[in-house]
Every structure is written in structure tokens, then in C-alpha cells.
Design a protein around this motif. Sequence first.
Motif, PDB file in Angstrom:
ATOM      1  N   ALA A   1       7.851  -5.811   0.681  1.00  0.00           N
ATOM      2  CA  ALA A   1       6.313  -6.494   0.371  1.00  0.00           C
ATOM      3  C   ALA A   1       6.602  -7.917  -0.286  1.00  0.00           C
ATOM      4  O   ALA A   1       6.038  -8.785   0.297  1.00  0.00           O
ATOM      5  CB  ALA A   1       5.730  -5.512  -0.685  1.00  0.00           C
ATOM      6  N   LEU A   2       7.314  -7.939  -1.516  1.00  0.00           N
ATOM      7  CA  LEU A   2       7.448  -9.229  -2.320  1.00  0.00           C
ATOM      8  C   LEU A   2       8.070 -10.269  -1.218  1.00  0.00           C
ATOM      9  O   LEU A   2       7.934 -11.599  -1.197  1.00  0.00           O
ATOM     10  CB  LEU A   2       8.379  -8.904  -3.363  1.00  0.00           C
ATOM     11  N   ILE A   3       9.289  -9.917  -0.655  1.00  0.00           N
ATOM     12  CA  ILE A   3      10.014 -11.040   0.358  1.00  0.00           C
ATOM     13  C   ILE A   3       8.995 -11.523   1.434  1.00  0.00           C
ATOM     14  O   ILE A   3       9.078 -12.450   1.607  1.00  0.00           O
ATOM     15  CB  ILE A   3      11.146 -10.283   0.948  1.00  0.00           C
ATOM     16  N   ASN A   4       8.216 -10.728   2.053  1.00  0.00           N
ATOM     17  CA  ASN A   4       7.181 -11.038   2.913  1.00  0.00           C
ATOM     18  C   ASN A   4       6.253 -11.876   2.538  1.00  0.00           C
ATOM     19  O   ASN A   4       5.827 -12.945   3.038  1.00  0.00           O
ATOM     20  CB  ASN A   4       6.791  -9.742   3.733  1.00  0.00           C
TER      21      ASN A   4
ATOM     22  N   THR B   1       0.882  -1.242  -0.142  1.00  0.00           N
ATOM     23  CA  THR B   1      -0.188   0.019  -0.085  1.00  0.00           C
ATOM     24  C   THR B   1       0.875   1.399  -0.043  1.00  0.00           C
ATOM     25  O   THR B   1       0.731   2.368  -0.812  1.00  0.00           O
ATOM     26  CB  THR B   1      -0.850   0.066   1.208  1.00  0.00           C
ATOM     27  N   ILE B   2       1.950   1.343   0.800  1.00  0.00           N
ATOM     28  CA  ILE B   2       2.582   2.618   0.909  1.00  0.00           C
ATOM     29  C   ILE B   2       3.399   2.486  -0.537  1.00  0.00           C
ATOM     30  O   ILE B   2       3.941   3.760  -0.693  1.00  0.00           O
ATOM     31  CB  ILE B   2       3.844   2.155   2.218  1.00  0.00           C
ATOM     32  N   PHE B   3       3.798   1.451  -1.058  1.00  0.00           N
ATOM     33  CA  PHE B   3       4.574   1.600  -2.375  1.00  0.00           C
ATOM     34  C   PHE B   3       3.689   2.391  -3.360  1.00  0.00           C
ATOM     35  O   PHE B   3       4.299   2.987  -4.201  1.00  0.00           O
ATOM     36  CB  PHE B   3       4.810  -0.062  -2.982  1.00  0.00           C
ATOM     37  N   PHE B   4       2.454   2.055  -3.446  1.00  0.00           N
ATOM     38  CA  PHE B   4       1.494   2.609  -4.370  1.00  0.00           C
ATOM     39  C   PHE B   4       1.452   4.274  -4.238  1.00  0.00           C
ATOM     40  O   PHE B   4       1.116   4.862  -5.263  1.00  0.00           O
ATOM     41  CB  PHE B   4       0.496   2.078  -4.442  1.00  0.00           C
ATOM     42  N   CYS B   5       1.644   4.512  -2.776  1.00  0.00           N
ATOM     43  CA  CYS B   5       1.623   6.005  -2.409  1.00  0.00           C
ATOM     44  C   CYS B   5       3.136   6.586  -2.881  1.00  0.00           C
ATOM     45  O   CYS B   5       3.290   7.722  -3.427  1.00  0.00           O
ATOM     46  CB  CYS B   5       1.338   5.996  -1.258  1.00  0.00           C
TER      47      CYS B   5
END
Length: 205
Positions: A116-119, A102-106
Motif C-alpha cells: 500500500a505505502l509503495i503504491n 483496506t485489506i491490511f486493516f482486515c
Amino acid sequence: MWFRYKSVTVKISFLFFAVIFIALVTQNSSLPLILIVSALLHEAGHLVSLFFTRTQISVIYLNIFGMKIVKAINCRMNYRNDCKIALMGPFVNLLVFLIFLTIFFCINSIILLQIALINLFLALFNLLPIICLDGGSALYSFLAMKKSSLKAYRTLRSISVLLTIPIIVFGVFQLFITRFNFTFLLVGMYLIVLLIFKNPKHSPC
């Protein structure tokens, strides 16, 4: 290395520190640090669930393969709580994935996407219903509520074999195509070792 916290003995393998040190020193990218922190968050999820389910434990082992928890001798068997404890680690990773995505899209930052992807990878991998993975432990606990522990273990073992074989086949194919990437092959071999040496008299990890 080991120490005691109240009635719990915590044992940390030397290889645990060695692998972390080597990963941080030899790699120039931030990926090893992200992976280590994400794995620690995963294990913290298990510990928090142990606290809320009031599960009594005697020993916590930390090694290069993760965390192993040994219950206290007088701890009553509760498969429902065991299922919750097993799933809490992947749940934390999925929560971190959703937050950072979500933060990445912001804020369009590559490091946020990496976190995000590692998690997401850690969550999905550990949710596989294979012996000694969280998904396997959760499935065993669920089956043990319906049938005997031995029948639950045999069912889980069969499922584990059926899922591990494709991982090894894909690992061989990946190595053949790339000539150097043997990640999935190592994962598959590790899972096979767990299947071979796991004692059927005990619940899976």
C-alpha cells in the motif's frame, strides 16, 4: 531488445532487465519485487488509457526510468486525452493503495502495508507537476488547452524548477543528517538533468 506488436515497436533497454535482476538477486527483502510490480501496474495504467482513448502510438520505450510513449506521426493532438493518459498511471497506484490498505486493516500483515505505502509513494511522486513526471505531463496538457504549447511549456518549466530546488535542498540535508541516505539528492539531481536537457520544442515526456 525490440519487437513489434501490430504497428507498435516495443524497445526494451538492457539496463531495464539488468536493474530488475540485480534488485531481485541482491536484496533479501520483498521490497524490490513489490516496487517492480507496482511500477509495472503504473505503466499498465498508461497503456490501458491509450487503448480506451484510441491514441495511435508508434514506439514504446522501456528503460530504467520507466516507459516513454511516442505517438504515431498521423495521430491528432488531443490534450484532453493526453491529460487522462498521464494521470491514469498514478490513479492505478492510488487504487492499489486503497485496496491493500483496506485489506491490511482486515488482515494485519506487514507486506500488505508495504504494498500500500509503495503504491502511495509512486502515485504521489509521479503526480508532482515536474517535467517528465505524470503530473507535469498532465499540467502541460491542461495549460496547452488554454494557451500556446510554448507558453504552457515555459510555465511548467518554471514550476518544475521551483519544486525541484527544495527536493535537492532536502536531499542535501538528509545526507548531512544520516551520512549515507542520498535518495532524495539523487532524485533531485535526476530531475535537474531532465530540466536541462529537455527540448522545449516538444511536450514534456
